[in-house]
Scaffold this motif. Structure first.
Motif, PDB file in Angstrom:
ATOM      1  N   TRP A 104       0.813  -1.218   0.000  1.00  0.00           N
ATOM      2  CA  TRP A 104       0.000   0.000   0.000  1.00  0.00           C
ATOM      3  C   TRP A 104       0.848   1.270   0.000  1.00  0.00           C
ATOM      4  O   TRP A 104       0.459   2.275  -0.592  1.00  0.00           O
ATOM      5  N   ILE A 105       2.031   1.221   0.636  1.00  0.00           N
ATOM      6  CA  ILE A 105       2.869   2.424   0.633  1.00  0.00           C
ATOM      7  C   ILE A 105       3.401   2.708  -0.767  1.00  0.00           C
ATOM      8  O   ILE A 105       3.621   3.862  -1.138  1.00  0.00           O
ATOM      9  N   SER A 106       3.555   1.667  -1.589  1.00  0.00           N
ATOM     10  CA  SER A 106       3.987   1.898  -2.973  1.00  0.00           C
ATOM     11  C   SER A 106       2.906   2.641  -3.749  1.00  0.00           C
ATOM     12  O   SER A 106       3.201   3.512  -4.574  1.00  0.00           O
ATOM     13  N   SER A 107       1.649   2.332  -3.477  1.00  0.00           N
ATOM     14  CA  SER A 107       0.541   3.037  -4.145  1.00  0.00           C
ATOM     15  C   SER A 107       0.481   4.496  -3.716  1.00  0.00           C
ATOM     16  O   SER A 107       0.286   5.401  -4.539  1.00  0.00           O
ATOM     17  N   VAL A 108       0.658   4.732  -2.422  1.00  0.00           N
ATOM     18  CA  VAL A 108       0.621   6.107  -1.906  1.00  0.00           C
ATOM     19  C   VAL A 108       1.790   6.920  -2.455  1.00  0.00           C
ATOM     20  O   VAL A 108       1.633   8.076  -2.858  1.00  0.00           O
ATOM     21  N   THR A 109       2.981   6.304  -2.483  1.00  0.00           N
ATOM     22  CA  THR A 109       4.160   7.013  -2.988  1.00  0.00           C
ATOM     23  C   THR A 109       4.005   7.332  -4.471  1.00  0.00           C
ATOM     24  O   THR A 109       4.417   8.406  -4.935  1.00  0.00           O
ATOM     25  N   GLN A 110       3.400   6.417  -5.215  1.00  0.00           N
ATOM     26  CA  GLN A 110       3.155   6.669  -6.633  1.00  0.00           C
ATOM     27  C   GLN A 110       2.250   7.888  -6.814  1.00  0.00           C
ATOM     28  O   GLN A 110       2.502   8.752  -7.675  1.00  0.00           O
ATOM     29  N   GLN A 111       1.207   7.976  -5.999  1.00  0.00           N
ATOM     30  CA  GLN A 111       0.313   9.130  -6.064  1.00  0.00           C
ATOM     31  C   GLN A 111       1.056  10.420  -5.700  1.00  0.00           C
ATOM     32  O   GLN A 111       0.884  11.465  -6.353  1.00  0.00           O
ATOM     33  N   HIS A 112       1.896  10.350  -4.690  1.00  0.00           N
ATOM     34  CA  HIS A 112       2.670  11.508  -4.258  1.00  0.00           C
ATOM     35  C   HIS A 112       3.612  11.964  -5.375  1.00  0.00           C
ATOM     36  O   HIS A 112       3.770  13.165  -5.627  1.00  0.00           O
ATOM     37  N   HIS A 113       4.217  10.997  -6.053  1.00  0.00           N
ATOM     38  CA  HIS A 113       5.179  11.322  -7.112  1.00  0.00           C
ATOM     39  C   HIS A 113       4.490  11.962  -8.310  1.00  0.00           C
ATOM     40  O   HIS A 113       5.114  12.746  -9.042  1.00  0.00           O
ATOM     41  N   ARG A 114       3.236  11.635  -8.538  1.00  0.00           N
ATOM     42  CA  ARG A 114       2.494  12.296  -9.624  1.00  0.00           C
ATOM     43  C   ARG A 114       2.315  13.785  -9.313  1.00  0.00           C
ATOM     44  O   ARG A 114       2.293  14.616 -10.215  1.00  0.00           O
ATOM     45  N   GLU A 115       2.186  14.119  -8.030  1.00  0.00           N
ATOM     46  CA  GLU A 115       2.042  15.519  -7.634  1.00  0.00           C
ATOM     47  C   GLU A 115       3.390  16.246  -7.646  1.00  0.00           C
ATOM     48  O   GLU A 115       3.460  17.446  -7.920  1.00  0.00           O
ATOM     49  N   TYR A 116       4.462  15.500  -7.352  1.00  0.00           N
ATOM     50  CA  TYR A 116       5.808  16.086  -7.293  1.00  0.00           C
ATOM     51  C   TYR A 116       6.763  15.229  -8.135  1.00  0.00           C
ATOM     52  O   TYR A 116       7.532  14.428  -7.596  1.00  0.00           O
ATOM     53  N   PRO A 117       6.729  15.382  -9.444  1.00  0.00           N
ATOM     54  CA  PRO A 117       7.508  14.506 -10.337  1.00  0.00           C
ATOM     55  C   PRO A 117       9.017  14.573 -10.130  1.00  0.00           C
ATOM     56  O   PRO A 117       9.730  13.638 -10.484  1.00  0.00           O
ATOM     57  N   ASP A 118       9.524  15.665  -9.563  1.00  0.00           N
ATOM     58  CA  ASP A 118      10.961  15.791  -9.360  1.00  0.00           C
ATOM     59  C   ASP A 118      11.420  15.248  -8.006  1.00  0.00           C
ATOM     60  O   ASP A 118      12.605  15.297  -7.676  1.00  0.00           O
TER      61      ASP A 118
END
Length: 289
Positions: A104-118
């Motif tokens: 589940w943390i991989s899913s959350v981190t993926q969502q976070h990375h979409r907001e902050y691609p860098d």
């Protein structure tokens, strides 16, 4: 005293030779000898006893070597972190997780990375409770997941969700709706892990005898041993739901046993909006489930 002097001394000790150390360090042997002699003069005690045939490190030299090696290692780690800051405008978000939370943390981190691609991340599995606390208060990690609340004056601990422990078994081995752990051959986590403490406390509270056939570090390892008939494993519900578990089943434990998962961070640390955003995403992920 300079870092380079410590590096010179460490290399001489490790290679037990001024000649070899000078070659590795790409300096002349007289320059290396002079640097070590200057270091000894600054300290006002000898580090090495030299003869024409050999070099022997003194007792004080042994202690100094240990301190010097630790200091140089810390310096190199610090320099690497400074280099990371130079390469990226945003420092890594460092997050300690539990093995059972990886899906589940991989899913959350993926969502976070979409907001902050860098944004970049460093994820570390950490299951020892005391190490989790230490990494937070020493600022090694910004965030950490734990399987119980952390009661520390400098740490904020926020509950994300609660889950049951289940008994992992081969399919169709039991027909019970729930099962007692007493007397069953069990594959349990090693003593240093918090999950094991939960189970030890559970058995003590019920006055059950533990029949441990194997102790392991990871739930993943336990699943292989269950599959091969070595015994049964106690695992968290969310971990089972994230498994490709076609070949295994779970049974509720009676009496039931549960735990809560928390996200933690140091109160005194000034966290960026990106870090706080990741905390909120973790909370939102479980708020809608």
């Amino acid at each position: 005293m300079k870092i380079i002097q410590l590096e010179y001394f460490i290399k001489v000790v490790e290679l037990n030779s001024f000649t070899k150390a000078a070659q590795v360090l790409h300096i002349s042997q007289p320059s290396l000898t002079a640097a070590i002699k200057k270091l000894e003069n600054e300290l006002d005690y000898p580090l090495l006893n030299r003869t024409t045939k050999e070099i022997k490190i003194t007792e004080k030299g042994i202690l100094f070597y240990q301190y010097a090696a630790e200091l140089v290692s810390h310096y190199q780690q610090t320099a690497e972190k400074m280099y990371d800051l130079k390469r990226s405008a945003e420092p890594k978000i460092k997050l300690s997780i539990l093995e059972s939370t990886a899906q589940w943390i991989s899913s959350v981190t993926q969502q976070h990375h979409r907001e902050y691609p860098d944004q970049s991340y460093q994820i570390t599995e950490m299951m020892d409770h005391s190490q989790i606390i230490q990494r937070l208060i020493s600022y090694d990690d910004q965030l950490a997941l734990s399987n119980e609340a952390i009661h520390h004056a400098d740490i904020e601990s926020i509950q994300l969700y609660e889950e049951d422990y289940l008994l992992l078994v081969p399919p169709e081995e039991f027909e019970d709706d729930a099962i007692s752990l007493q007397g069953l051959p069990l594959i349990l986590p090693n003593k240093q892990y918090q999950v094991r403490k939960h189970l030890d406390d559970y058995f003590t509270r019920l006055n059950y005898r533990m029949n441990i056939v194997m102790e392991v570090d990871r739930f993943e390892a336990a699943t292989y041993f269950v599959r091969n008939g070595m015994g049964y494993a106690v695992i968290p519900r969310v971990y089972y739901q994230s498994l490709n578990a076609d070949y295994l089943s779970v049974i509720p434990i009676s009496p039931s046993l549960s735990r809560s998962i928390y996200i933690n961070y140091a109160k005194k640390r000034k966290h960026s909006e990106r870090v706080l955003s990741l905390v909120r995403l973790c909370q939102n992920y479980w708020a809608i489930r």
